[in-house]
Motif scaffolding. Structure first.
Motif, PDB file in Angstrom:
ATOM      1  N   TYR A  99       2.740 -12.545   3.678  1.00  0.00           N
ATOM      2  CA  TYR A  99       1.323 -12.643   3.338  1.00  0.00           C
ATOM      3  C   TYR A  99       0.808 -11.297   2.845  1.00  0.00           C
ATOM      4  CZ  TYR A  99       1.913 -16.645   6.477  1.00  0.00           C
ATOM      5  OH  TYR A  99       2.358 -17.793   7.090  1.00  0.00           O
ATOM      6  N   LEU A 100      -0.213 -11.368   2.013  1.00  0.00           N
ATOM      7  CA  LEU A 100      -0.924 -10.168   1.603  1.00  0.00           C
ATOM      8  C   LEU A 100      -2.412 -10.442   1.747  1.00  0.00           C
ATOM      9  CD1 LEU A 100      -0.574  -7.274   0.460  1.00  0.00           C
ATOM     10  CD2 LEU A 100      -1.041  -8.267  -1.800  1.00  0.00           C
ATOM     11  N   GLN A 101      -3.020  -9.812   2.720  1.00  0.00           N
ATOM     12  CA  GLN A 101      -4.467  -9.910   2.898  1.00  0.00           C
ATOM     13  C   GLN A 101      -5.117  -8.806   2.086  1.00  0.00           C
ATOM     14  OE1 GLN A 101      -6.372 -12.192   4.744  1.00  0.00           O
ATOM     15  NE2 GLN A 101      -8.088 -11.182   3.727  1.00  0.00           N
ATOM     16  N   ILE A 153      -0.103  -6.213   4.620  1.00  0.00           N
ATOM     17  CA  ILE A 153       1.028  -7.124   4.464  1.00  0.00           C
ATOM     18  C   ILE A 153       1.524  -7.550   5.842  1.00  0.00           C
ATOM     19  CG2 ILE A 153       2.842  -5.351   4.434  1.00  0.00           C
ATOM     20  CD1 ILE A 153       4.169  -6.996   2.153  1.00  0.00           C
ATOM     21  N   SER A 154       1.968  -8.792   5.932  1.00  0.00           N
ATOM     22  CA  SER A 154       2.546  -9.297   7.170  1.00  0.00           C
ATOM     23  C   SER A 154       3.553 -10.380   6.812  1.00  0.00           C
ATOM     24  CB  SER A 154       1.465  -9.851   8.102  1.00  0.00           C
ATOM     25  OG  SER A 154       0.782 -10.935   7.490  1.00  0.00           O
ATOM     26  N   LEU A 162       4.484  -1.642  -7.389  1.00  0.00           N
ATOM     27  CA  LEU A 162       4.504  -2.039  -5.985  1.00  0.00           C
ATOM     28  C   LEU A 162       3.095  -2.068  -5.400  1.00  0.00           C
ATOM     29  CD1 LEU A 162       6.032  -2.505  -3.236  1.00  0.00           C
ATOM     30  CD2 LEU A 162       5.888  -0.020  -2.952  1.00  0.00           C
ATOM     31  N   VAL A 163       2.808  -3.119  -4.663  1.00  0.00           N
ATOM     32  CA  VAL A 163       1.596  -3.171  -3.846  1.00  0.00           C
ATOM     33  C   VAL A 163       1.965  -2.839  -2.407  1.00  0.00           C
ATOM     34  CG1 VAL A 163      -0.272  -4.617  -2.982  1.00  0.00           C
ATOM     35  CG2 VAL A 163       0.527  -4.891  -5.340  1.00  0.00           C
ATOM     36  N   TYR A 186       3.320   0.814   1.692  1.00  0.00           N
ATOM     37  CA  TYR A 186       2.180   0.536   0.829  1.00  0.00           C
ATOM     38  C   TYR A 186       2.091   1.558  -0.288  1.00  0.00           C
ATOM     39  CZ  TYR A 186       0.282  -2.483   4.519  1.00  0.00           C
ATOM     40  OH  TYR A 186       0.086  -3.477   5.450  1.00  0.00           O
ATOM     41  N   ALA A 187       1.669   1.092  -1.460  1.00  0.00           N
ATOM     42  CA  ALA A 187       1.264   2.024  -2.488  1.00  0.00           C
ATOM     43  C   ALA A 187       0.006   2.728  -1.975  1.00  0.00           C
ATOM     44  CB  ALA A 187       0.972   1.286  -3.784  1.00  0.00           C
ATOM     45  N   ASP A 188      -0.077   4.029  -2.221  1.00  0.00           N
ATOM     46  CA  ASP A 188      -1.159   4.821  -1.623  1.00  0.00           C
ATOM     47  C   ASP A 188      -2.538   4.245  -1.913  1.00  0.00           C
ATOM     48  OD1 ASP A 188       0.441   8.076  -2.041  1.00  0.00           O
ATOM     49  OD2 ASP A 188       0.598   6.540  -0.481  1.00  0.00           O
ATOM     50  N   SER A 189      -2.739   3.759  -3.135  1.00  0.00           N
ATOM     51  CA  SER A 189      -4.069   3.297  -3.516  1.00  0.00           C
ATOM     52  C   SER A 189      -4.476   2.009  -2.822  1.00  0.00           C
ATOM     53  CB  SER A 189      -4.141   3.112  -5.023  1.00  0.00           C
ATOM     54  OG  SER A 189      -3.198   2.142  -5.441  1.00  0.00           O
ATOM     55  N   ARG A 190      -3.499   1.319  -2.188  1.00  0.00           N
ATOM     56  CA  ARG A 190      -3.824   0.043  -1.547  1.00  0.00           C
ATOM     57  C   ARG A 190      -3.991   0.173  -0.029  1.00  0.00           C
ATOM     58  NH1 ARG A 190      -2.246   0.290  -6.754  1.00  0.00           N
ATOM     59  NH2 ARG A 190      -0.449  -1.032  -7.087  1.00  0.00           N
ATOM     60  N   LYS A 191      -3.650   1.333   0.501  1.00  0.00           N
ATOM     61  CA  LYS A 191      -3.765   1.520   1.942  1.00  0.00           C
ATOM     62  C   LYS A 191      -5.205   1.363   2.369  1.00  0.00           C
ATOM     63  CE  LYS A 191       0.201   4.541   2.771  1.00  0.00           C
ATOM     64  NZ  LYS A 191       0.633   5.895   3.172  1.00  0.00           N
TER      65      LYS A 191
END
Length: 116
Positions: A79-81, A69-70, A47-48, A59-64
């Motif tokens: 979307y994923l910025q 995401i929106s 998961l991202v 969010y996966a912790d490492s991606r915060k």
């Protein structure tokens, strides 16, 4: 049935940004959840981030902090910025749609490569 089409992947230098898009079509109805997963060679699909039709995000912790995401419910698009990209973000990014009955639908994936 739900069809998902991802776009926005590509080659970017470390520190750069990309914006992924995923358009859903077909039997779309709320509630639902859309999200992004990624899979690097030899690794499992992780998961991202995800977002529900009501706007709840995960969010996966490492991606915060780097990824946001929106979604636009009127366009059935998520979307994923992705900012401050790192070589370890290199992977195939997959869009997932979970419908009201908890059935999962997957896109074909889009390649993101972070390299100088």
């Amino acid at each position: 049935q739900v069809q998902l089409v991802e776009s926005g992947g590509g080659l970017v230098q470390p520190g750069g940004s990309l914006r992924l898009s995923c358009v859903a079509s077909g039997s779309i109805r709320s509630p639902n959840t859309m999200g992004w997963y990624r899979q690097a060679p030899g690794n499992q699909r992780d998961l991202v981030s995800s977002i529900s039709s009501s706007g709840y995000t995960n969010y996966a912790d490492s991606r915060k902090g780097r990824f946001t995401i929106s979604r636009d419910n009127a366009k059935n698009t998520v979307y994923l910025q992705m900012n401050s990209l790192k070589p370890e973000d290199t992977a195939v990014y997959y869009c997932k749609y979970v419908d009201w009955s908890r059935r999962e639908h997957w896109g074909q994936g889009t390649q993101v490569t972070v390299s100088s």
